[in-house]
Scaffold this active site. Structure first.
Site, mmCIF file in Angstrom:
data_model
loop_
_atom_site.group_PDB
_atom_site.id
_atom_site.type_symbol
_atom_site.label_atom_id
_atom_site.label_comp_id
_atom_site.label_asym_id
_atom_site.label_seq_id
_atom_site.Cartn_x
_atom_site.Cartn_y
_atom_site.Cartn_z
ATOM 1 N N GLU A 62 4.292 -6.382 1.306
ATOM 2 C CA GLU A 62 3.792 -6.737 -0.029
ATOM 3 C C GLU A 62 3.607 -5.506 -0.914
ATOM 4 O O GLU A 62 2.481 -5.152 -1.256
ATOM 5 C CB GLU A 62 2.427 -7.435 0.109
ATOM 6 C CG GLU A 62 2.474 -8.745 0.849
ATOM 7 C CD GLU A 62 1.101 -9.268 1.223
ATOM 8 O OE1 GLU A 62 1.005 -10.468 1.529
ATOM 9 O OE2 GLU A 62 0.127 -8.488 1.225
ATOM 10 N N PRO A 63 4.681 -4.844 -1.293
ATOM 11 C CA PRO A 63 4.508 -3.671 -2.150
ATOM 12 C C PRO A 63 4.201 -4.066 -3.594
ATOM 13 O O PRO A 63 4.804 -4.991 -4.137
ATOM 14 C CB PRO A 63 5.887 -2.990 -2.087
ATOM 15 C CG PRO A 63 6.839 -4.102 -1.787
ATOM 16 C CD PRO A 63 6.088 -5.146 -1.001
ATOM 17 N N GLY A 64 3.251 -3.379 -4.203
ATOM 18 C CA GLY A 64 2.943 -3.606 -5.616
ATOM 19 C C GLY A 64 3.178 -2.326 -6.389
ATOM 20 O O GLY A 64 4.163 -2.154 -7.101
ATOM 21 N N ARG A 65 2.259 -1.359 -6.175
ATOM 22 C CA ARG A 65 2.293 -0.086 -6.889
ATOM 23 C C ARG A 65 3.646 0.619 -6.803
ATOM 24 O O ARG A 65 4.114 1.188 -7.795
ATOM 25 C CB ARG A 65 1.228 0.827 -6.277
ATOM 26 C CG ARG A 65 1.077 2.160 -6.946
ATOM 27 C CD ARG A 65 0.276 3.122 -6.051
ATOM 28 N NE ARG A 65 -0.843 2.507 -5.380
ATOM 29 C CZ ARG A 65 -2.081 2.470 -5.848
ATOM 30 N NH1 ARG A 65 -2.367 3.045 -6.979
ATOM 31 N NH2 ARG A 65 -3.040 1.872 -5.159
ATOM 32 N N CYS A 89 -17.827 5.825 -24.307
ATOM 33 C CA CYS A 89 -19.107 6.500 -24.268
ATOM 34 C C CYS A 89 -19.498 6.831 -22.824
ATOM 35 O O CYS A 89 -20.488 6.320 -22.305
ATOM 36 C CB CYS A 89 -20.131 5.583 -24.927
ATOM 37 S SG CYS A 89 -21.590 6.480 -25.375
ATOM 38 N N GLU A 90 -18.674 7.628 -22.157
ATOM 39 C CA GLU A 90 -18.901 8.031 -20.761
ATOM 40 C C GLU A 90 -18.261 9.395 -20.576
ATOM 41 O O GLU A 90 -17.094 9.582 -20.959
ATOM 42 C CB GLU A 90 -18.143 7.099 -19.785
ATOM 43 C CG GLU A 90 -18.450 5.650 -19.865
ATOM 44 C CD GLU A 90 -19.577 5.205 -18.948
ATOM 45 O OE1 GLU A 90 -19.932 5.963 -18.028
ATOM 46 O OE2 GLU A 90 -20.098 4.113 -19.182
ATOM 47 N N TYR A 112 -11.649 5.841 -8.735
ATOM 48 C CA TYR A 112 -11.212 6.419 -7.447
ATOM 49 C C TYR A 112 -11.038 7.927 -7.517
ATOM 50 O O TYR A 112 -10.509 8.521 -6.565
ATOM 51 C CB TYR A 112 -9.844 5.864 -7.037
ATOM 52 C CG TYR A 112 -9.652 4.383 -7.162
ATOM 53 C CD1 TYR A 112 -10.455 3.485 -6.467
ATOM 54 C CD2 TYR A 112 -8.617 3.865 -7.943
ATOM 55 C CE1 TYR A 112 -10.248 2.118 -6.577
ATOM 56 C CE2 TYR A 112 -8.404 2.500 -8.049
ATOM 57 C CZ TYR A 112 -9.223 1.640 -7.365
ATOM 58 O OH TYR A 112 -9.018 0.293 -7.468
ATOM 59 N N GLY A 128 0.782 -1.234 0.000
ATOM 60 C CA GLY A 128 0.000 0.000 0.000
ATOM 61 C C GLY A 128 0.807 1.274 0.000
ATOM 62 O O GLY A 128 0.248 2.360 0.180
HETATM 63 C C1 LIG Z 1 -3.298 -7.810 0.786
HETATM 64 C C2 LIG Z 1 -2.661 -6.848 -0.128
HETATM 65 N N1 LIG Z 1 -1.317 -6.835 -0.213
HETATM 66 C C3 LIG Z 1 -0.690 -5.986 -1.042
HETATM 67 C C4 LIG Z 1 -1.380 -5.087 -1.818
HETATM 68 C C5 LIG Z 1 -0.598 -4.194 -2.714
HETATM 69 O O1 LIG Z 1 -0.902 -2.877 -2.569
HETATM 70 P P1 LIG Z 1 -0.015 -1.764 -3.292
HETATM 71 O O2 LIG Z 1 0.026 -2.092 -4.727
HETATM 72 O O3 LIG Z 1 -0.757 -0.523 -3.022
HETATM 73 O O4 LIG Z 1 1.331 -1.813 -2.662
HETATM 74 C C6 LIG Z 1 -2.787 -5.069 -1.764
HETATM 75 C C7 LIG Z 1 -3.580 -4.080 -2.535
HETATM 76 O O5 LIG Z 1 -4.009 -3.102 -1.994
HETATM 77 C C8 LIG Z 1 -3.435 -5.977 -0.897
HETATM 78 O O6 LIG Z 1 -4.763 -6.011 -0.822
HETATM 79 N N1 LIG Z 2 -6.564 -1.310 -7.567
HETATM 80 C C1 LIG Z 2 -6.257 -0.360 -6.559
HETATM 81 C C2 LIG Z 2 -5.401 -0.858 -5.438
HETATM 82 C C3 LIG Z 2 -5.527 -2.299 -5.125
HETATM 83 C C4 LIG Z 2 -6.361 -2.587 -3.971
HETATM 84 C C5 LIG Z 2 -6.076 -4.002 -3.593
HETATM 85 N N2 LIG Z 2 -6.497 -4.310 -2.261
HETATM 86 C C6 LIG Z 2 -5.697 0.908 -7.170
HETATM 87 O O1 LIG Z 2 -5.639 1.022 -8.350
HETATM 88 O O2 LIG Z 2 -5.314 1.816 -6.503
#
Ligand SMILES: Cc1ncc(COP(=O)(O)O)c(C=O)c1O
Ligand SMILES: N[C@@H](CCCC[NH3+])C(=O)O
EC number: 4.1.1.20
Length: 479
Positions: free
Chosen positions: A319-322, A394-395, A367, A277
């Site tokens: 657990e970083p994604g973004r 179309c929005e 969002y 997150g």
């Molecule tokens: C359980 C969990 N872990 C990790 C993430 C990855 O979040 P982010 O991409 O914001 O780091 C999410 C998405 O929000 C999640 O639901």
């Molecule tokens: N999909 C979301 C974050 C992922 C939420 C997952 N729990 C976004 O674009 O910001």
């Protein structure tokens, strides 16, 4: 208008004029640079380049819209988290963007992988990722999904409900396995982010609530389940978070629960996952923390609480994604029309329509997410004019960049480049209006590699039995 920001360009000498409060070129440059991946620059011809390839070449060879991932930057971000969080396990959150090449990069950098669906799990395994380094999430994992997790031997399953605990226990026992498990809990924290990406308040679908006793009940059930090896607690408070205070409150409540469990089961839980997150800069209004600062904060929070509760420090994971995939990616669109709309008092806004839209980035519509953008195929000396980048769907909410200054001479055929598009763009793309989903290309050392190919109209027709049957019997009129 929500607010102004500059995304403009990358070099100080070419920066789009900044708002008055942001006039120091160093500040502007540093903030603008944060939006872009590390190899991105504007070359001497004024064209944006990334990975040694110009966006003009990408558009010509690959077409638009296209997502572009800077491989060097992606790997640097993986490594930055791995190194800053040394001693902890870093699971890259595949939901933000996953494909075979990314699976390889995560493996090469010696990291772990968080998957949150049967399909992501299948992809990771098909790409050859070590199952023992995978964590499986999901609030409604199917029988087949859990069965695959058990038989493949995933490193951990993060359970989300009592139903799932019973289901997983049964499946594990059927296969004579014991599955390592974390229990996802909600700590009742209101994370400072959009409601739809906030996950630690209790009145929502994820996790078991600490406040109601459901979390404790789930943990005790796991402890008693013969097919489950209870390893610890998982808490993810939400996404696009800039402020460590949410982690502090959730850390406190979660570790207090860990202490309570330790007393009841006579052993301490060896693991604690703080989730992901971590926020990124989509515009110059955002100021993300570095992985080093984050690591220091999170370590401090957990060490402080463990000391206070007289708990042994558990093995930590995140657990970083973004924060990894987001800034490594940009989206490239071709401008189709530019329509000035008068706002009164001689002010106007250019509606810049591009060849993609909410089907390839739903985040602004879903969002209210704010993005930056710039013209990528040339530098311009024309006056800046307020612009809104909109898609072709179309929005009226089909907006990609709500407010940005673009050169007033922006014109059909120009390329608009949107940084910060590596996370949750392709991953959440749809076929709305029968749009075909754009490709993802990797760029590195002057080379373009297809990571995910563009969908074709034939791919979509193949899903439709009526169209497929009629095409099979209709002579090809194109010939
Ligand atoms: C359980 C969990 N872990 C990790 C993430 C990855 O979040 P982010 O991409 O914001 O780091 C999410 C998405 O929000 C999640 O639901
Ligand atoms: N999909 C979301 C974050 C992922 C939420 C997952 N729990 C976004 O674009 O910001």
């Amino acid at each position: 208008m929500t607010h102004m920001h500059v995304a403009g360009s990358i070099h100080a000498d070419a920066v789009t004029p900044a708002p008055k409060w942001l006039q120091r070129p160093d500040d502007v440059n540093a903030m603008v640079q944060m939006l872009w991946s590390s190899t991105a620059c504007r070359n001497d011809d004024g064209v944006i380049e990334v990975g040694g390839v110009s966006v003009v070449e990408i558009a010509d060879r690959i077409g638009t819209p296209a997502y572009v991932i800077d491989e060097v930057d992606f790997r640097e971000r993986l490594a930055a988290f791995r190194d800053a969080f040394a001693g902890m396990k870093v699971y890259y959150a595949g939901k933000s963007f996953l494909c075979g090449a990314v699976v390889d990069w995560v493996a090469d950098e010696g990291m772990y992988l968080d998957v949150c669906s049967h399909e992501e799990l299948q992809l990771a395994l098909a790409a050859g990722f070590d199952a023992a380094r995978i964590g499986l999430h999901g609030n409604n994992k199917s029988e087949a999904e859990l069965e695959l997790a058990v038989t493949a031997g995933v490193g951990r399953v993060v359970v989300d409900s009592v139903t799932e605990i019973e289901r997983l226990d049964r499946i594990a026992q059927e296969h004579r396995r014991t599955v390592p498990v974390l229990v996802r809990v909600t700590a009742g924290v209101e994370a400072h982010t959009h409601e739809y990406i906030s996950t630690a308040h209790e009145d929502q679908k994820f996790g078991l609530a600490i406040g109601s006793g459901a979390a404790l009940d789930g943990l005790l059930r796991c402890e008693q389940a013969a097919g489950i090896d209870l390893r610890g607690i998982h808490s993810h408070i939400g996404s696009q978070i800039f402020d460590a205070s949410g982690f502090e409150v959730s850390g406190k409540r979660t570790l207090k629960l860990a202490k309570q469990v330790a007393r009841l089961i006579g052993r301490e839980l060896p693991e604690f996952d703080l989730g992901g997150g971590f926020g990124i800069a989509y515009t110059t209004m955002d100021s993300p923390m570095t992985p080093e600062a984050l690591a220091e904060h999170l370590r401090e929070i957990v060490e402080h609480e463990c000391r206070a509760l007289e708990l042994t420090l558990p093995e930590l994971s995140i657990e970083p994604g973004r924060a990894i995939s987001g800034p490594a990616g940009m989206a490239v669109y071709r401008v189709g029309t530019v329509k000035p709309v008068a706002l009164g008092d001689g002010i106007y806004r250019n509606y810049i329509s591009v060849d993609g839209g909410m089907s390839d980035n739903i985040r602004p519509a879903l969002y209210g997410a704010d993005y930056s953008g710039t013209v990528g195929n040339r530098a311009s000396t024309s006056e800046p004019a307020l612009g809104r980048v909109v898609g072709r769907h179309c929005e009226s909410g089909d907006i990609l960049v709500r407010d940005e200054f673009f050169p007033s001479d922006i014109t059909p055929g120009d390329l608009v480049v949107i940084p910060g598009s590596g996370a949750y763009s392709r991953a959440m793309a749809s076929n709305y209006n029968h749009a075909t989903r754009p490709p993802v290309v990797g760029v590195r050392d002057g080379q373009i590699t297809t990571l995910v190919r563009r969908e074709s109209i034939d791919d979509l027709f193949a899903l439709d039995p009526v169209v497929s049957a009629r095409r099979a019997t209709t002579p090809d009129t194109d010939a």
